[in-house]
Structures are given as C-alpha cells and as structure tokens.
Design an enzyme around this catalytic site. Structure first.
Site: not given
Ligand SMILES: Cc1ncc(COP(=O)(O)O)c(C=O)c1O
Ligand SMILES: Nc1c(O)cccc1C(=O)C[C@H](N)C(=O)O
Length: 420
Positions: A135, A207, A232-233, A381
């Site tokens: 990312f 990560d 938050y995922k 995705r």
C-alpha cells in the site's frame, strides 16, 4: 462443496447453517445494499450510536474534563489495546490504539532503525526492504523517514513475494511488509518470512491493515518485532478510527520513537522540561487522543469477543471460495481475470478481479447497491467480512455483476471520483 453451489436457494441454506449468521444483527446495514467493502471501511456496529451518545452527552457534555479520570479517557489507548490484543496473538500491555497507521509506521520504522544503529554492523545495514506493490502509504512513510534522516538509508522494493528471500540480506535493517496485500489479497506466511529475515539480522515490521480481524494472527508465534494496523476496516471502528501499534515485549526497553510527545512521558503531569519515556507500550503514544473516535473502536471489538478468529476464517474462506467459483462459472467469457491467489494459505478475506473497464463496472455495481471498490490498474475489489456478509450477498453480487457484463450496462470511460 462450495463449487457445487449454483442456486440462490443453496446460498440461503448455507446462511441458515452458518453459526456466525446471528452476529449480522449487531450491525446497522442499509436495506437493499450488498456491502463488500468492509476491507476499506467496516460497517457500523449498532452499539456505536449509543456509545457515541454516551461519550458526547455524558462524558464530554456533563462530566467535562473530569472524564479524563472518571471515564478512563487517559487509559483508553491501552485499555482498548488489551481488548484488541487477542485478535493478533498479542498479550496484555503490548498494544495501544492511537494515531493513524501511517504515523504508527513512521514511529515503528524510526525505532527499528535506531535499534539497528546501535549494532556493530550498523554502517552497512542501511536498507529497508518492502514490496513495490505494498500500500503506497507504507512506502511513502519509509521514503520520508529515510530522506529526513539523511544517513544513507535506502528503500529496496521487491516485485514479488518470491523475490524476498534474495532481497533480504546482511544489509537489511528492516523488512516492512503488509500481511495481506491491499490490491491482490495475497497473504504472506508471517512466521516463515519473519524467521528468514531475522536469520539475516533484520527486524520485521508487519502492517496488519488487511488481516487484523479478518484472519487468525499470532504475532508471538511468528516472533514478529513490530506491527501496526487499522481499526476502521475489519474491526469496524468507524471512519478514521485510530490505528493500533504493537511492539514485541523483548523490545520495550530499547524502544525509542521520535514523536516524543507528552503522552509517552513517564509522568506527563509533572510537567518536566526533559522527555523521559514511560515504560512499556505507552512509549508508542505521542499526544492527546481523539477520544470520541477512539471510543467507537470498542463497539467493534466487543463483537469479536462473541466469536473466535478460527470460526471467522472458516467462513471467510467459504465466502471467498464461493465468490470466485460463482464469478468464474456465471460470468465465464467476460474477460475477468482473477488477481487473488486460489490457495487458501495465500489468500486474505478479499477477492479482486481485473477487467479493462473495471472502474465503470464497479460504478455500475455500486449504482445497483453492490458496494465494492476499485484500485488501479483495472482491479475490482470485493471484501468479505465474515461478521456480517451472507452467502446470499455473494450470490446477489455475482448476479448483478453478470447482468452488468452481459448487458454491457456500464460506462466505458467513467470519470473517476476523488475516492475510488
Ligand atoms: C496496508 C495499509 N496500510 C495503511 C493504510 C492506511 O493508513 P492510514 O489510516 O494512515 O491512512 C491502508 C489503507 O488505507 C492500508 O491498506
Ligand atoms: N483509509 C481510506 C480512506 O481514508 C479513504 C478511502 C479508502 C481508505 C482505505 O482504507 C483504503 C484501503 N486502505 C485500501 O486498501 O485501499
């Protein structure tokens, strides 16, 4: 077994037999929406609304500044860190919830480089290894830190997981990897990769943005050095909810990070002019936390306490297996390319398909209430959150996709929005 599911009724049966199905009722999901983007922004736990009301009305509104003590605001990063810890194989007093993942990456990387700088081979150990496909913020933070330090650190970007074994060597200071790749959904073998890098003297920073809350993680068993990730995922902490940071206990004493704000001080309210780091994981803190946002994280974590990561993984793999099988059978001949590994051992909890008109197709899906997202280049995705995604959601999403493709019901050159 999933391969032979070819009717919506069969998906209904899978839902009826799903032991995790009742957990969905704890989420506020809008009617008519198939939500397949919990890997980017998790759905709202219903309890978050009451929690927000309590924090804002009672703790802030009524108790005002007394809440730092009375409502335990000051201890919230560590108390919630302890609640999150079992999801990632960490122990008590090893995790804090604080700041953003980008900022925590900076702190962990800086501390790791400083630890390596005290080793006898520090003059030649100057490389941070990561993946080109990581990312971008992870790469950007490493670039920013290396540039700012100006001590000869270099970033080495590898082009495939297979290349890691030759890229990590005696010059590697830190190996920084994302456990599940944000685009492809590829899952690294944390234990094997960590051991191989440490055999060369490297420190390993993980990560966990796309794996925490999505699959079982055991940082202790993997002997990892540092970890960060989003809440938050898959953890459903709310937009911009603070991230988490973990430091292996064996490194706590040596750990120093440059954002030495007063929340990381040994005795912040003595107001001393010199910084003296506190003991343990609170060293990772910097300054005052966004309490309202931080408090929301607890509602998500409380739902995880009602199940276990193994059960979630079993359902996650069944959902992603079903999605792959249905897309490949029902959308056959539609120029879709599976980007995600088929091998369970290498797959996270999202599935990506590439298509030349991926962005337009994703816009068309969203217009029909099937929410996934789009990542360059050409990648659609779809995230599967086992806490609330149903097998009929998978069916309905594939059915919408099939219709859009068969009817070419999408804009070929759709204008991209700011957030894709
Ligand atoms: C692997 C990874 N790291 C970090 C982030 C985000 O970091 P931040 O919350 O600091 O924006 C994301 C997603 O946004 C991500 O996918
Ligand atoms: N953090 C995000 C944001 O601020 C806006 C839009 C999306 C996000 C995401 O989390 C994206 C996500 N990390 C990704 O894998 O693409």
């Amino acid at each position: 077994m999933i391969k032979h599911i070819n009717t919506r009724a069969a998906c209904e049966t899978l839902d009826a037999n799903d032991p995790l199905a009742p957990l969905r009722a704890q989420f506020a999901l809008p009617p008519g929406v198939v939500y397949l983007d919990g890997n980017s922004l998790g759905a709202r736990p219903k309890a978050a609304l009451q929690r927000a009301q309590k924090v804002i009305e009672e703790e802030w509104g009524n108790d005002l500044i007394r809440s730092w003590n009375k409502a335990g605001w000051f201890d919230l990063p560590a108390r919630l860190g302890n609640k999150l810890a079992p999801l990632i194989g960490a122990g008590d007093n090893e995790v804090v919830i604080t700041d953003s993942t980008s900022i925590n990456l900076f702190k962990m990387l800086a501390a790791a480089l400083q630890m390596q700088a005290s080793q006898p081979d520090s003059a030649t150990r100057k490389v941070i290894v990561t993946e080109r496909d990581n990312f971008p913020t992870d790469i950007y933070m490493a670039q920013g830190l290396a540039e700012w330090l100006d001590r000869g650190y270099r970033i080495r970007l590898v082009d495939s997981p297979q290349e890691l074994s030759s890229a990590v060597n005696a010059e590697t200071a830190v190996l920084m990897l994302t456990h599940v790749n944000y685009r492809s959904g590829h899952l690294h073998d944390m234990q094997a990769v960590t051991a191989a890098a440490q055999a060369h003297g490297a420190l390993v920073l993980w990560d966990l943005a796309h794996s925490a809350g999505a699959l079982p993680i055991d940082l202790h068993a993997a002997n990892a050095d540092f970890a960060v990730g989003c809440t938050y995922k898959y953890m459903n902490g709310g937009p911009g909810a603070p991230a988490f940071a973990w430091i292996a206990p064996r490194h706590h004493a040596q750990f120093r990070q440059p954002l030495s704000g007063w929340w990381g001080h040994r005795a912040p309210f003595t107001m001393q002019p010199d910084f003296a780091p506190t003991d343990g994981i609170r060293r990772a803190l910097c300054g005052t936390q966004p309490i309202v946002s931080l408090a929301m994280v607890e509602s998500g974590l409380d739902i995880f306490a009602q199940t276990d990561m193994q059960a979630l993984r079993t359902k996650s793999l069944a959902l992603t297996d079903l999605f792959i099988a249905l897309v490949e059978s029902r959308c056959a001949g539609q120029q879709l390319t599976l980007v995600t590994p088929r091998d369970h051992a290498q797959r996270g909890s999202h599935v990506s398909f590439a298509h030349a008109h991926g962005y337009g197709i994703m816009r068309a899906l969203i217009a029909r209430g099937v929410i996934g997202d789009y990542r360059e280049p050409q990648v659609m995705r779809f995230g599967f959150t086992p806490l609330y995604t149903r097998f009929i959601d998978v069916w309905d999403a594939v059915e919408s996709l099939r219709q859009i493709l068969v009817d070419t019901d999408y804009e070929i050159s759709a204008q991209q929005e700011a957030v894709t």
